[in-house]
Design a protein around this motif. Structure first.
Motif, short mmCIF file in Angstrom:
data_model
loop_
_atom_site.label_atom_id
_atom_site.label_comp_id
_atom_site.label_asym_id
_atom_site.label_seq_id
_atom_site.Cartn_x
_atom_site.Cartn_y
_atom_site.Cartn_z
N ARG A 37 0.81 -1.22 0.00
CA ARG A 37 0.00 0.00 0.00
C ARG A 37 0.85 1.27 0.00
NH1 ARG A 37 -4.49 -1.24 4.46
NH2 ARG A 37 -3.44 -3.22 4.74
N GLY A 38 1.91 1.30 0.80
CA GLY A 38 2.72 2.52 0.89
C GLY A 38 4.13 2.36 0.36
N GLY A 55 9.05 4.68 -5.86
CA GLY A 55 7.79 5.39 -5.68
C GLY A 55 6.95 5.33 -6.94
N ARG A 56 5.65 5.31 -6.76
CA ARG A 56 4.73 5.15 -7.89
C ARG A 56 4.83 6.30 -8.90
NH1 ARG A 56 2.14 0.82 -6.07
NH2 ARG A 56 1.45 0.70 -3.94
N ASP A 57 5.01 7.52 -8.42
CA ASP A 57 5.06 8.68 -9.31
C ASP A 57 6.48 9.16 -9.59
OD1 ASP A 57 2.26 8.71 -9.43
OD2 ASP A 57 2.13 9.91 -7.59
N ALA A 58 7.47 8.43 -9.10
CA ALA A 58 8.87 8.86 -9.25
C ALA A 58 9.41 8.55 -10.64
CB ALA A 58 9.73 8.17 -8.20
N LYS A 94 4.25 -13.69 4.51
CA LYS A 94 4.00 -12.45 5.26
C LYS A 94 3.16 -11.46 4.46
CE LYS A 94 8.35 -12.76 7.79
NZ LYS A 94 9.66 -12.12 8.02
N ARG A 95 3.23 -11.54 3.14
CA ARG A 95 2.52 -10.60 2.29
C ARG A 95 1.00 -10.75 2.41
NH1 ARG A 95 4.24 -14.87 -0.04
NH2 ARG A 95 3.07 -16.02 -1.60
N PHE A 96 0.54 -11.89 2.92
CA PHE A 96 -0.90 -12.13 3.05
C PHE A 96 -1.54 -11.27 4.13
CE2 PHE A 96 -0.20 -16.69 1.36
CZ PHE A 96 -0.26 -16.23 0.06
N HIS A 97 -0.74 -10.78 5.09
CA HIS A 97 -1.29 -9.95 6.16
C HIS A 97 -0.52 -8.64 6.31
CE1 HIS A 97 2.04 -11.16 8.79
NE2 HIS A 97 1.86 -12.38 8.33
N ALA A 100 4.80 -7.95 4.61
CA ALA A 100 5.88 -7.71 3.63
C ALA A 100 5.25 -7.23 2.34
CB ALA A 100 6.67 -8.99 3.40
N ALA A 101 6.03 -6.49 1.59
CA ALA A 101 5.59 -6.07 0.26
C ALA A 101 5.59 -7.29 -0.66
CB ALA A 101 6.53 -5.00 -0.29
#
Length: 141
Positions: A37-38, A55-58, A94-97, A100-101
């Motif tokens: 998400r972040g 970053g998404r917009d970088a 870990k990504r399920f909760h 982790a990314a």
């Protein structure tokens, strides 16, 4: 005389195959991404160049890869069976909760794309672990 001819032919064919594999690396695109998400990170390696987006917009930052690092990437890439990338199992979940990314490795070669299933960023499947760590090392620099 036949034995010499056979040996020469085998050496010639072997050398041709290895140079073909190296030539294929020039047009191969290796892309590693990790997102949550972040968090967003994308690393694209192609023809001795790395592009890193934080970053998404970088805007991506592009750098030349040193020969020693490129040789390591090529060596690890040659160990991977790209046809089986989609069947690799992630060692952790870990990504399920949101622990982790979600990491993903995508390889485009000969106009075909091969992609892994999602795995925890930092914990790739064993078969691609060394390659992924070589790619993520570009972010630490």
């Amino acid at each position: 005389m036949k034995i010499r001819s056979l040996i020469f032919l085998m050496i010639f064919i072997g050398a041709g195959c290895s140079s073909q594999k190296k030539a294929d690396m020039a047009s191969t695109i290796i892309q590693y991404s990790a997102m949550s998400r972040g968090y967003y990170k994308k690393i694209v390696v192609q023809n001795q160049t790395v592009s890193v987006t934080n970053g998404r917009d970088a805007q991506p930052a592009e750098n030349k890869i040193e020969k020693a690092d490129w040789d390591k990437i090529v060596t690890e890439f040659e160990k991977i069976n790209v046809e089986k990338l989609s069947t690799l199992k992630a060692p952790t979940e870990k990504r399920f909760h949101d622990g982790a990314a979600i990491g993903n490795l995508k390889i485009t070669q000969n106009q075909k794309t091969y992609e892994t299933q999602g795995f925890d960023n930092g914990f790739p499947p064993k078969e691609i672990e060394k390659l992924v760590h070589l790619l993520t090392d570009f972010v630490k620099e």
